[in-house]
Scaffold this active site. Structure first.
Site, PDB file in Angstrom:
ATOM      1  N   GLY A   1      -8.536 -14.843  -7.648  1.00 24.51           N
ATOM      2  CA  GLY A   1      -8.906 -14.020  -6.497  1.00 24.51           C
ATOM      3  C   GLY A   1      -7.983 -14.191  -5.299  1.00 24.51           C
ATOM      4  CB  ALA A   2      -4.974 -16.148  -4.754  1.00 24.65           C
ATOM      5  N   GLY A   3      -5.161 -12.664  -4.867  1.00 19.14           N
ATOM      6  CA  GLY A   3      -4.336 -11.485  -4.628  1.00 19.14           C
ATOM      7  C   GLY A   3      -2.933 -11.643  -5.194  1.00 19.14           C
TER       8      GLY A   3
ATOM      9  CG  ASP B   1       1.054   0.576  -5.565  1.00 21.34           C
ATOM     10  OD1 ASP B   1       0.249   0.888  -4.664  1.00 21.34           O
ATOM     11  OD2 ASP B   1       0.770  -0.233  -6.480  1.00 21.34           O
TER      12      ASP B   1
ATOM     13  CG  ASP C   1      -0.716  -5.576  -8.441  1.00 19.25           C
ATOM     14  OD1 ASP C   1       0.204  -5.500  -7.606  1.00 19.25           O
ATOM     15  OD2 ASP C   1      -1.912  -5.578  -8.142  1.00 19.25           O
TER      16      ASP C   1
ATOM     17  CB  SER D   1      -5.401 -13.543 -11.756  1.00 19.47           C
ATOM     18  OG  SER D   1      -6.394 -13.036 -10.915  1.00 19.47           O
ATOM     19  CB  SER D   2      -7.087  -8.424 -12.542  1.00 26.81           C
ATOM     20  OG  SER D   2      -6.619  -8.140 -11.264  1.00 26.81           O
TER      21      SER D   2
ATOM     22  CG  HIS E   1      -2.098  -1.001   0.969  1.00 27.67           C
ATOM     23  ND1 HIS E   1      -3.182  -0.749   0.166  1.00 27.67           N
ATOM     24  CD2 HIS E   1      -2.258  -2.274   1.422  1.00 27.67           C
ATOM     25  CE1 HIS E   1      -3.977  -1.822   0.146  1.00 27.67           C
ATOM     26  NE2 HIS E   1      -3.432  -2.764   0.893  1.00 27.67           N
TER      27      HIS E   1
END
Ligand code: GLA
Length: 387
Positions: free
Chosen positions: A123-125, A38, A173, A128-129, A36
């Site tokens: 959704g594992a953080g 970036d 990311d 993936s997105s 938190h």
């Protein structure tokens, strides 16, 4: 799936065609420290994983882009001569967002058929997105020869998520997905975007990722809320000192100015950002000196600050971390990514990894009723062409 299977699946979905089939890949990421920070202009230290998203692509000579994935049944398409609309919470909002950004920059996209295939736990953080966005941007740039460099593609992918998907994420990311290098972590200054690839010298140690398997519910709105609290804290500090980001302040400066932030919650949010930034710098210094013990202690402190000041951990992440720290041979353990569920990252002595997985898994199940998944991380390369 290997390349041959990916191509066969592609053809079974879209049929035979005369145009060439291409395959690209972009990885997920795990952040070692710098959480938190970036979007606060601070430092981050992620690395790219060996798993991520593959994209199989072929021009279709129509004015449309079609989407499919091996991960769900849900397929979609957009017409290139019409405005792109966001479709609920659909997975293809990520690639459509990227196409939208490219089109806004007057880059001429032509019709293509796309098949995505991800091996990142959903959704594992583990981003993936971001890997879907990056593989789309990277592939389009190659196929249509847009001539953009990786950093421009990173920014396009981030803008897609901010403007089209509606999550106000920072740059970490997408950056990690594009720029990763095997056996290296990425030390990025998110204000200047200067970066360095740092060799991960973890002799006799492994990076172990543990997935809480907790559904992340309202994570996006809570994330946006944290971001707004940081912006509000910056506004308060600006009454006395001109700063661009919270990360412009060191801890002493913050302590001298923190009375300007009247909201106690915002004050704690800001304190996390500033202490985390200091920890990240110290962690990289420790790693460069080969001092993994200090690196691990800083990881522990990072988690505690995310739990107490930033409040993004929750029972599941805290339990995994508490149990991890009880296992002999754990050097450090913390949550990674946005939080509110998702994964932890731990550094564990190699000969203790099996015990770690067994013990932490067992106790986590006893305490939460959930089964955790464990991955011994392999640090891989950033976006690339497969064939
Ligand atoms: C998510 C965001 C990143 C970063 C992390 C927290 O992964 O996408 O930009 O803010 O959370 O460090």
């Amino acid at each position: 799936m290997n390349s041959k299977e990916l191509k066969e699946t592609f053809i079974s979905l879209y049929g035979e065609g005369k145009n060439e089939i291409h395959i690209f890949f972009s990885p997920g990421r795990v952040n070692l420290i710098g959480e938190h920070t970036d979007y606060n202009g601070g430092y981050v230290f992620p690395c790219a994983l060996s798993f991520g998203t593959y994209l199989v692509l072929r021009r279709n000579d129509r004015r449309m882009v079609r989407f499919a994935t091996t991960n769900f049944d849900h397929r979609g398409e957009v017409k290139l001569d019409e405005p792109f609309e966001k479709e609920g919470k659909s997975w293809f909002n990520y690639p459509v967002g990227v196409l939208n950004e490219l089109r806004n920059k007057s880059k001429e996209i032509e019709g293509v058929d796309l098949l995505y295939s991800g091996d990142i736990p959903n959704g594992a953080g583990l981003s993936s997105s971001a890997s879907i966005e990056m593989v789309t941007a990277f592939a389009m740039n190659e196929i249509f020869a847009f001539g953009k460099d990786r950093m421009e593609l990173v920014k396009i992918s981030q803008s897609a998520e901010n403007n089209f998907v509606g999550v106000n994420c920072g740059i970490m990311d997408q950056f990690a997905s594009a720029m990763g290098a095997s056996d290296h972590a990425l030390f990025l200054n998110c204000d200047t975007l200067d970066y360095e690839r740092v060799p991960l010298k973890l002799d006799g140690m492994k990076i172990v990722i543990a997935n809480t398997n907790k559904r992340r519910g309202l994570a996006d709105s809570k994330y946006n809320e944290r971001r707004a609290q940081c912006e509000s804290a910056v506004e308060s500090i600006r009454k006395e000192k001109k700063i661009k980001h919270l990360s412009d302040l060191n801890l002493d400066e913050f302590n001298a100015l923190s009375h300007l932030i009247s909201d106690e919650t915002e004050k704690r949010r800001a304190r996390h950002v500033i202490t985390e930034n200091t920890r990240t710098l110290a962690a990289i210094e420790a790693l460069n000196k080969g001092d993994i013990i200090s690196f691990g202690q800083l990881m522990n402190q990072s988690h505690d600050s995310l739990r107490d000041d930033y409040e993004v951990t929750g029972k599941e992440l805290d339990t995994l971390v508490e149990e991890a720290r009880k296992v002999e041979g754990t050097i450090g353990s913390r949550m990674t990514g946005a939080g509110f569920g998702g994964c932890t990252v731990s550094i564990v002595e190699e000969d203790q990894v099996e015990t770690f997985i067994r013990e932490v898994g067992l106790r986590y199940k006893e305490r939460t009723g959930l089964s955790a998944d464990f991955y011994v991380a392999e640090i891989g390369d950033g976006s690339k062409r497969i064939n």
